[in-house]
Scaffold this active site. Structure first.
Site, PDB file in Angstrom:
ATOM      1  CB  CYS B  11      -0.892  -0.006   1.232  1.00 33.24           C
ATOM      2  SG  CYS B  11       0.002  -0.297   2.758  1.00 33.24           S
ATOM      3  CB  CYS B  14       3.975  -0.739   2.306  1.00 30.88           C
ATOM      4  SG  CYS B  14       2.457  -1.403   2.984  1.00 30.88           S
TER       5      CYS B  14
END
Lengths: 318, 78
Positions: B11, B14
């Site tokens: 995501c 991240c």
């Protein structure tokens, strides 16, 4: 205390900009200034406080609270913890697996997964700021009830076999998330406020602007004709319209508030907001990595049914 | 020789954390490999539920937050 924002809007709209308080335009601008100022201040303060509380409840810890709890207590706790536990849809899969791995029953895990996005602090702040504490409280309580009931029903259906098979093979490591210091909690909370603000500010402003327009220009009782309490289809329609609006929860609530002023009944309003926050297409796509189709549709079906019932119930009693 | 694992499905948060880790490594002039781990089995094996998590040499240092370059430098120093 909230009167402060009305005064601020009086000052800016009528004194500084010299708008006429009785004109539609003046009223709409006043509405916009008052609500944006109020919502951003409330968001900053409340999201910060919630984040401090959250820093004590990382999901890594929560799953241990929930494992081995009696069924009913487990559902209630899961729904309650869903409110204070940080959750973003990209963590939905590890969270789901981690809960099951800790021995949290499937239904209890769903109670958490339902309440966490639906009863969140951003929605509650907007409800509190725009509708008042009574409606924020009604939303909080009915949201928790929906999460508990839907979770219990999913538990009854014994759908464990519709969880993706590999999920049961995963074993959690013993890695411990380091405990935060006081200073780290404050940093975490400030970080969290920044993150939320960055994500939602355009929706809040857009939503309040649209709400201000409705407030000033849509005639009173306009919605009573289409979506009043006498139209039995209004609640399911509101839910169907609400589901695709997920990302815009912060933008939807100000519009809904203005629509309620124009005659949208409370039950329909609540059902619409719950549909916006609880069921989201992107989250379903993510969850399809851990759930088989049948369980996803059961989940959507049960939550939708529960939300529709909330809508009818409140339309009936208010 | 150390290695950093960024634990998350990929995501935006991240990715941001991985970038910060790369920066921290570069600023310290270390020869440390930053690995993005998106396999659920490995993420959970480190004990992470709220992504992104960060582990140094297999030891979990934090989760659920985009740590800053300074935070990660401190993790590497410890």
């Amino acid at each position: 205390m909230l009167i402060l924002f009305t005064r601020l809007a009086d000052l800016v709209a009528y004194d500084l900009l010299g708008l006429n308080p009785t004109s539609r335009f003046g009223e709409s601008i006043h509405f916009f200034i008052e609500d944006t100022a109020k919502i951003f201040v409330l968001l900053a303060v409340i999201v910060f406080l919630v984040a401090i509380v959250r820093s004590f409840f990382p999901p890594e810890k929560v799953r241990r609270f929930l494992s081995g709890k009696g069924r009913f207590v487990g559902h209630v706790m899961a729904a309650g913890l869903g409110v204070v536990t940080p959750f973003c849809s990209c963590s939905a899969c590890p969270l789901f697996i981690g809960f099951l791995e800790a021995g949290v029953p499937l239904g209890v895990t769903f109670s958490f997964l339902i309440s966490s996005p639906m009863v969140n602090e951003v929605a509650l702040v907007l409800l509190f700021g725009l509708f008042g504490w009574q409606i924020a409280l009604i939303y909080l309580v009915t949201g928790l009830v929906v999460a508990v009931v839907a979770g219990i029903v999913i538990g009854w259906l014994r759908m464990e076999r519709f969880v993706a098979d590999y999920v049961w093979e995963i074993r959690m490591g013993r890695g411990e998330v380091p405990v935060m210091t006081g200073k780290e909690r404050v940093e975490y909370a400030a970080d969290y406020v920044r993150g939320i603000m960055k994500k939602i500010w355009p929706y809040v402003i857009g939503g309040i602007a649209a709400g201000a327009f409705v407030h000033g220009y849509v005639p009173e009782g306009f919605l009573l004709r289409f979506a009043g309490p006498t139209n039995p289809l209004a609640v399911p329609m509101a839910v169907i319209f609400g589901v695709p609006l997920y990302a815009n929860a912060a933008g939807v609530i100000p519009v809904v508030q203005a629509l309620m002023e124009k005659g949208l009944p409370l039950g329909t309003t609540l059902a619409f907001m719950m549909a916006v926050t609880a069921l989201s297409f992107p989250e379903m796509v993510i969850l399809s990595q851990v759930l088989k189709k049948r369980l996803i549709w059961t989940f959507i079906g049960i939550v939708t049914a529960a939300i529709i019932m909330v809508g009818y119930l409140f339309n009936l009693i208010v | 020789m150390k290695n950093i694992e960024i634990l998350g499905p990929g995501c935006p948060r991240c990715k941001q954390l991985a970038e910060n880790a790369e920066k921290a490594v570069a600023e310290l002039g270390l020869n440390v490999h930053v690995e993005k781990v998106s396999d659920m089995k490995r993420i959970l094996a480190r004990g992470v539920i709220s992504t992104p998590g960060i582990a140094v040499d297999g030891v979990l240092k934090g989760s659920g937050r985009v740590y800053t370059v300074e935070d990660i430098k401190a993790m590497l120093a410890a």
